[in-house]
Scaffold this motif. Structure first.
Motif: not given
Length: 269
Positions: A31, A132, A163, A166, A168, A194, A197-198, A200
């Motif tokens: 991750r 987004e 996505l 959501e 990961p 992304l 921000r996430r 990811l």
């Protein structure tokens, strides 16, 4: 970096009845980090990627083990729900990935339905996902048909679909190959945003070392169905050990000159 991998592949092989296409592949992906799987066309990158979610074409057999967050792939009650749930996926040639007779809204409805969700209750979620990924005015997008959109726009929609639950982690198989230069840059910018921000994680399959330099944290080099070298992006670009890796990078630099990573740091031999 945590020692707990999101994806771990152990001794992966892909075979036909009379031929081995991928042999003895091992890697870990995390991750918040991008693992770039790079090599020339036909080296086994895409087959390796498809194996992670048991998406190999008929006639091909996977051997070896795939673990997702330490759980064996075959032990999941629904591999289908993993796709788009825990792991999203985007592919090359976005035009071929959408049904041309259905609107973008219909594609979102199908995704929601596959995960037991009502599309009527998730209109706001769909619009937020489209915003987004770069649609400043997402309201008209759901009612468009794929043929009314450019390749870059469709790739953004594909990322939104991947996505929307959501996820990961993202599997990206040659995500910029069939796009023009401007669209390629926009998609790479989006993936970088992304990731930040996430948080990811990503397995990024490509033959384009410029994409690897831009997005990857770690790199695995494939040749003839085998991983021949792994390391950080700086190690692979700055001090490749295998002769094949040296040739790949030298050829890339001959065409493109100095290579930099996503932070503008030089990655040179």
């Amino acid at each position: 970096m945590s020692d707990s991998a999101f994806i771990e592949v152990r001794n992966l092989s892909v075979r036909t009845a009379d031929r081995t296409l991928v042999s003895g592949v091992n890697f870990k992906a995390y991750r918040g980090r991008v693992l770039g799987l790079v090599g020339e066309s036909g080296s086994g990158k895409s087959l390796t990627c498809l194996s992670v979610l048991d998406l190999l074409p008929k006639g091909l057999v996977r051997e070896g083990e795939v673990y997702l967050e330490r759980q064996k792939l075959e032990d999941y009650p629904s591999i289908r729900k993993l796709r788009g749930g825990q792991i999203g996926m985007i592919l090359q040639n976005p035009m071929s990935c959408f049904n041309p007779v259905f609107t973008i809204r219909s594609h979102f409805k199908e995704t929601f339905s596959a995960h037991g969700m009502s599309s009527s209750e998730n209109t706001a979620r769909m619009l937020e996902a489209l915003k987004e990924v770069g649609f400043s005015d997402p309201e008209p997008v759901p009612d468009l048909y794929p043929f009314q959109m450019s390749g870059g726009m469709l790739q953004r929609v594909m990322i939104a679909l991947a996505l929307i639950m959501e996820s990961p982690f993202l599997l990206a198989d040659e995500p910029t190959t069939d796009l023009d230069t401007v669209a390629q840059a926009q998609v790479l910018d989006l993936l970088a945003i992304l990731k930040q921000r996430r948080g990811l994680g990503m397995l990024l399959v490509t033959h384009d070392l410029g994409v690897i330099a831009r997005l990857a944290d770690d790199v695995a080099v494939m040749r003839n169905g085998e991983i021949i070298e792994t390391g950080s992006v700086h190690d692979i670009f700055g001090n490749p050990r295998h002769r094949y890796s040296q040739k790949l990078i030298s050829t890339h630099l001959d065409f493109s000159g100095q290579t930099t990573d996503g932070n503008g740091n030089a990655l040179c031999l």
